[in-house]
Scaffold this motif. Structure first.
Motif, PDB file in Angstrom:
ATOM      1  N   SER A 244       0.901  -1.179  -0.020  1.00 22.11           N
ATOM      2  CA  SER A 244       0.066   0.099  -0.132  1.00 22.11           C
ATOM      3  C   SER A 244       0.880   1.223  -0.140  1.00 22.11           C
ATOM      4  O   SER A 244       0.543   2.136  -0.639  1.00 22.11           O
ATOM      5  CB  SER A 244      -0.869   0.039   1.262  1.00 22.11           C
ATOM      6  OG  SER A 244      -1.843  -1.266   1.271  1.00 22.11           O
ATOM      7  N   LEU A 245       2.013   1.262   0.711  1.00 22.39           N
ATOM      8  CA  LEU A 245       2.760   2.467   0.545  1.00 22.39           C
ATOM      9  C   LEU A 245       3.421   2.626  -0.778  1.00 22.39           C
ATOM     10  O   LEU A 245       3.645   3.731  -0.954  1.00 22.39           O
ATOM     11  CB  LEU A 245       3.972   2.217   1.624  1.00 22.39           C
ATOM     12  CG  LEU A 245       3.900   2.443   3.004  1.00 22.39           C
ATOM     13  CD1 LEU A 245       5.082   2.020   3.886  1.00 22.39           C
ATOM     14  CD2 LEU A 245       3.738   4.046   3.231  1.00 22.39           C
ATOM     15  N   ARG A 246       3.780   1.736  -1.437  1.00 25.10           N
ATOM     16  CA  ARG A 246       4.399   1.684  -2.835  1.00 25.10           C
ATOM     17  C   ARG A 246       3.385   2.469  -3.759  1.00 25.10           C
ATOM     18  O   ARG A 246       3.558   3.270  -4.383  1.00 25.10           O
ATOM     19  CB  ARG A 246       4.820   0.307  -3.301  1.00 25.10           C
ATOM     20  CG  ARG A 246       6.350  -0.030  -2.794  1.00 25.10           C
ATOM     21  CD  ARG A 246       6.859  -1.058  -3.425  1.00 25.10           C
ATOM     22  NE  ARG A 246       6.001  -2.146  -3.435  1.00 25.10           N
ATOM     23  CZ  ARG A 246       6.209  -3.221  -2.808  1.00 25.10           C
ATOM     24  NH1 ARG A 246       7.009  -3.300  -1.746  1.00 25.10           N
ATOM     25  NH2 ARG A 246       5.302  -4.330  -3.045  1.00 25.10           N
ATOM     26  N   ALA A 247       2.220   1.867  -3.421  1.00 21.37           N
ATOM     27  CA  ALA A 247       0.999   2.459  -4.482  1.00 21.37           C
ATOM     28  C   ALA A 247       0.540   3.848  -4.146  1.00 21.37           C
ATOM     29  O   ALA A 247       0.292   4.413  -5.117  1.00 21.37           O
ATOM     30  CB  ALA A 247      -0.074   1.548  -4.183  1.00 21.37           C
ATOM     31  N   THR A 248       0.721   4.055  -2.700  1.00 22.65           N
ATOM     32  CA  THR A 248       0.285   5.376  -2.486  1.00 22.65           C
ATOM     33  C   THR A 248       1.353   6.718  -2.595  1.00 22.65           C
ATOM     34  O   THR A 248       0.924   7.534  -3.438  1.00 22.65           O
ATOM     35  CB  THR A 248      -0.252   5.495  -0.744  1.00 22.65           C
ATOM     36  OG1 THR A 248      -1.039   4.665  -0.473  1.00 22.65           O
ATOM     37  CG2 THR A 248      -0.570   6.907  -0.330  1.00 22.65           C
ATOM     38  N   ILE A 249       2.657   6.333  -2.308  1.00 15.97           N
ATOM     39  CA  ILE A 249       3.646   7.372  -2.445  1.00 15.97           C
ATOM     40  C   ILE A 249       3.849   7.355  -4.235  1.00 15.97           C
ATOM     41  O   ILE A 249       4.327   8.301  -4.778  1.00 15.97           O
ATOM     42  CB  ILE A 249       4.982   6.863  -1.785  1.00 15.97           C
ATOM     43  CG1 ILE A 249       4.673   6.987  -0.251  1.00 15.97           C
ATOM     44  CG2 ILE A 249       6.308   7.772  -2.131  1.00 15.97           C
ATOM     45  CD1 ILE A 249       5.694   6.645   0.452  1.00 15.97           C
ATOM     46  N   GLY A 250       3.677   6.201  -4.781  1.00 17.90           N
ATOM     47  CA  GLY A 250       4.016   6.149  -6.279  1.00 17.90           C
ATOM     48  C   GLY A 250       3.105   7.308  -7.241  1.00 17.90           C
ATOM     49  O   GLY A 250       3.406   7.550  -8.163  1.00 17.90           O
ATOM     50  N   LYS A 251       1.961   7.607  -6.489  1.00 14.63           N
ATOM     51  CA  LYS A 251       0.872   8.381  -7.083  1.00 14.63           C
ATOM     52  C   LYS A 251       1.318  10.083  -6.721  1.00 14.63           C
ATOM     53  O   LYS A 251       0.609  11.014  -7.211  1.00 14.63           O
ATOM     54  CB  LYS A 251      -0.350   8.263  -6.802  1.00 14.63           C
ATOM     55  CG  LYS A 251      -0.860   6.943  -7.084  1.00 14.63           C
ATOM     56  CD  LYS A 251      -2.411   6.531  -6.843  1.00 14.63           C
ATOM     57  CE  LYS A 251      -2.621   6.745  -5.478  1.00 14.63           C
ATOM     58  NZ  LYS A 251      -3.989   6.309  -4.927  1.00 14.63           N
ATOM     59  N   MET A 252       2.262  10.468  -5.691  1.00 11.25           N
ATOM     60  CA  MET A 252       2.856  11.606  -5.570  1.00 11.25           C
ATOM     61  C   MET A 252       4.030  12.059  -5.883  1.00 11.25           C
ATOM     62  O   MET A 252       4.903  11.019  -6.175  1.00 11.25           O
ATOM     63  CB  MET A 252       2.653  11.480  -3.815  1.00 11.25           C
ATOM     64  CG  MET A 252       1.385  11.323  -3.177  1.00 11.25           C
ATOM     65  SD  MET A 252       1.580  11.553  -1.466  1.00 11.25           S
ATOM     66  CE  MET A 252       0.075  11.129  -1.140  1.00 11.25           C
ATOM     67  N   ASP A 253       4.361  13.480  -6.111  1.00 13.58           N
ATOM     68  CA  ASP A 253       5.565  13.869  -6.255  1.00 13.58           C
ATOM     69  C   ASP A 253       6.270  13.820  -5.157  1.00 13.58           C
ATOM     70  O   ASP A 253       6.105  13.605  -3.882  1.00 13.58           O
ATOM     71  CB  ASP A 253       5.589  15.340  -6.765  1.00 13.58           C
ATOM     72  CG  ASP A 253       4.662  15.424  -8.118  1.00 13.58           C
ATOM     73  OD1 ASP A 253       5.072  14.555  -8.647  1.00 13.58           O
ATOM     74  OD2 ASP A 253       4.230  16.557  -8.278  1.00 13.58           O
ATOM     75  N   LEU A 254       7.703  14.096  -5.367  1.00 18.93           N
ATOM     76  CA  LEU A 254       8.593  13.974  -3.968  1.00 18.93           C
ATOM     77  C   LEU A 254       8.592  15.038  -3.116  1.00 18.93           C
ATOM     78  O   LEU A 254       8.198  14.625  -1.909  1.00 18.93           O
ATOM     79  CB  LEU A 254      10.047  14.409  -4.475  1.00 18.93           C
ATOM     80  CG  LEU A 254      11.151  14.099  -3.612  1.00 18.93           C
ATOM     81  CD1 LEU A 254      11.205  12.743  -2.632  1.00 18.93           C
ATOM     82  CD2 LEU A 254      12.552  14.491  -4.140  1.00 18.93           C
ATOM     83  N   ASP A 255       8.065  16.251  -3.380  1.00 17.08           N
ATOM     84  CA  ASP A 255       7.797  17.210  -2.723  1.00 17.08           C
ATOM     85  C   ASP A 255       6.443  16.947  -1.660  1.00 17.08           C
ATOM     86  O   ASP A 255       6.294  17.154  -0.739  1.00 17.08           O
ATOM     87  CB  ASP A 255       7.679  18.646  -3.133  1.00 17.08           C
ATOM     88  CG  ASP A 255       9.321  18.997  -3.636  1.00 17.08           C
ATOM     89  OD1 ASP A 255      10.263  18.528  -3.158  1.00 17.08           O
ATOM     90  OD2 ASP A 255       9.027  20.098  -4.692  1.00 17.08           O
ATOM     91  N   GLU A 256       5.535  16.356  -2.672  1.00 13.35           N
ATOM     92  CA  GLU A 256       4.266  16.174  -1.936  1.00 13.35           C
ATOM     93  C   GLU A 256       4.174  15.129  -0.776  1.00 13.35           C
ATOM     94  O   GLU A 256       3.696  14.896   0.256  1.00 13.35           O
ATOM     95  CB  GLU A 256       3.139  15.868  -2.894  1.00 13.35           C
ATOM     96  CG  GLU A 256       1.895  15.611  -2.531  1.00 13.35           C
ATOM     97  CD  GLU A 256       0.923  15.439  -3.553  1.00 13.35           C
ATOM     98  OE1 GLU A 256      -0.189  14.988  -3.357  1.00 13.35           O
ATOM     99  OE2 GLU A 256       1.311  15.284  -4.805  1.00 13.35           O
ATOM    100  N   SER A 257       5.350  14.035  -1.266  1.00 11.18           N
ATOM    101  CA  SER A 257       5.194  12.940  -0.343  1.00 11.18           C
ATOM    102  C   SER A 257       5.907  13.230   1.085  1.00 11.18           C
ATOM    103  O   SER A 257       5.893  12.643   1.946  1.00 11.18           O
ATOM    104  CB  SER A 257       5.950  11.688  -1.352  1.00 11.18           C
ATOM    105  OG  SER A 257       7.373  12.151  -1.347  1.00 11.18           O
ATOM    106  N   LEU A 258       6.933  14.164   0.738  1.00 10.29           N
ATOM    107  CA  LEU A 258       7.802  14.577   1.919  1.00 10.29           C
ATOM    108  C   LEU A 258       6.957  15.262   2.823  1.00 10.29           C
ATOM    109  O   LEU A 258       7.151  15.146   4.133  1.00 10.29           O
ATOM    110  CB  LEU A 258       9.015  15.078   1.434  1.00 10.29           C
ATOM    111  CG  LEU A 258       9.899  14.334   0.859  1.00 10.29           C
ATOM    112  CD1 LEU A 258      11.259  15.280   0.396  1.00 10.29           C
ATOM    113  CD2 LEU A 258      10.486  13.238   1.530  1.00 10.29           C
ATOM    114  N   SER A 259       5.774  16.170   2.462  1.00  9.55           N
ATOM    115  CA  SER A 259       5.207  17.061   3.140  1.00  9.55           C
ATOM    116  C   SER A 259       3.693  16.595   3.347  1.00  9.55           C
ATOM    117  O   SER A 259       3.060  17.330   4.253  1.00  9.55           O
ATOM    118  CB  SER A 259       5.069  18.324   2.558  1.00  9.55           C
ATOM    119  OG  SER A 259       4.505  18.353   1.359  1.00  9.55           O
ATOM    120  N   SER A 260       3.333  15.425   3.090  1.00  9.02           N
ATOM    121  CA  SER A 260       1.907  14.818   3.012  1.00  9.02           C
ATOM    122  C   SER A 260       1.926  13.768   4.002  1.00  9.02           C
ATOM    123  O   SER A 260       1.333  12.597   3.477  1.00  9.02           O
ATOM    124  CB  SER A 260       1.404  14.868   1.717  1.00  9.02           C
ATOM    125  OG  SER A 260       1.284  16.039   1.170  1.00  9.02           O
TER     126      SER A 260
END
Length: 328
Positions: free
Chosen positions: A119-135
């Motif tokens: 689930s982590l791979r699927a969720t973070i794979g839909k986000m940009d780097l900056d978005e994943s670091l701050s969300s």
């Protein structure tokens, strides 16, 4: 030798003790035991004293009904903009249905960890780097929604899942540091430019206000000077009118002669008393002026003190003239 009957009694007693031992189960607080009868699920034993059928029932699983902490191993995840980040998490799980936890999945702990990683791979794979670091809160909410339905079939309740760390790769960290430094430099430049702009505006405003005040002061000064000139002209005009009226009146000519002669004598007296005076020229009409002064004084009814004072002034003038002549 021990008799056969005694041996039999001992065997029977041992069998009874073993039977009692097999038939009594004491479950600790915070645990639930799964009992199988002849290899088939029979019941779930709660905390306390429980009785089972010896030799037929057995405890197949001992499960905890407390909240359990399951660590999700670190893994590399590729974001939407092809950046590599290392992610790990912690799951808080509680067994709600021991039968499903025991028979619905082979190993619920490993299954939960694997589901969280996927689930982590699927969720973070839909986000940009900056978005994943701050969300992180967004990632957490999405993981809870995705994993809860699946874990319900396993007899588990997902209490919470927390993202421990999201770390970019070393090369990405260097690029991010350079980007952050450039961003800070840009902000500093903008701040400095805004300060210079504000200072220039304030300076221009100051010059504008100073020019306006100076122009207003000059205008006020010119207005006052014009008013003063008008007042002086009015005064001169009034004085001339009064002088003309006095001259045309009775005794006016004599009074005029008296004033002129007095000022004439005062001017000569002041000239003779000056420290810079070396030579004083005495006009030939001095005696005539003094005579006019006396005659005007008599006509105006002046006392003998006026004539005496004028004579003293004449004497003083003659003395100063003689002294100045000698000195020169």
């Amino acid at each position: 030798m021990i008799s056969t009957g005694l041996v039999t009694i001992i065997i029977i007693l041992f069998a009874v003790v073993m039977t009692l031992f097999k038939g009594v189960r004491i479950v600790p607080q915070g645990q639930q035991w799964i009992v199988e009868r002849l290899g088939k699920y029979k019941e779930t034993l709660g905390a306390g004293l429980n009785i089972v059928v010896p030799y037929m029932d057995r405890v197949a699983y001992r499960l905890s009904n407390k909240d359990q902490i399951l660590e999700v191993p670190s893994q590399d995840v590729i974001t939407k903009d092809n950046a590599v980040v290392t992610v790990n998490a912690i799951c808080f799980v509680k067994i709600s249905d021991p039968q499903k936890a025991a028979y619905g999945v082979e190993d619920y702990e490993q299954a939960t960890a694997s589901l969280a990683m996927t689930s982590l791979r699927a969720t973070i794979g839909k986000m940009d780097l900056d978005e994943s670091l701050s969300s992180r809160d967004v990632i957490k909410a999405e993981l809870l929604g995705v994993m809860s339905d699946q874990m319900t079939d396993w007899g588990l309740i997902l209490r919470s899942i927390e993202i421990q760390d999201i770390a970019p790769s070393s090369s990405m960290q260097g690029a991010m540091e350079q980007q952050a430094a450039a961003e800070r430099q840009r902000k500093a430049t903008e701040t400095r430019a805004a300060g210079n702009k504000q200072a220039a505006i304030l300076e221009a405003e100051g010059i504008k206000q100073s020019t306006i005040l100076r122009a207003e002061a000059e205008q006020e000064s010119a207005t006052r000077q014009a008013a003063a000139a008008i007042s002086l002209a009015e005064g001169t005009k009034r004085a001339s009118q009064l002088l003309a009226e006095s001259i045309n009146g009775e005794g006016g000519q004599a009074a005029l002669n008296f004033q002129l002669a007095t000022r004439y004598v005062d001017a000569l007296s002041a000239l003779s008393q000056s420290n810079n005076t070396k030579v004083v020229a005495m006009p030939s009409e001095l005696s005539q002026s003094i005579g006019s002064l006396i005659n005007a004084g008599v006509v105006l009814g002046t006392t003998a003190e006026v004539v005496s004072d004028n004579k003293k002034k004449k004497s003083q003038t003659n003395t100063n003239f003689s002294w100045n002549t000698e000195n020169s």
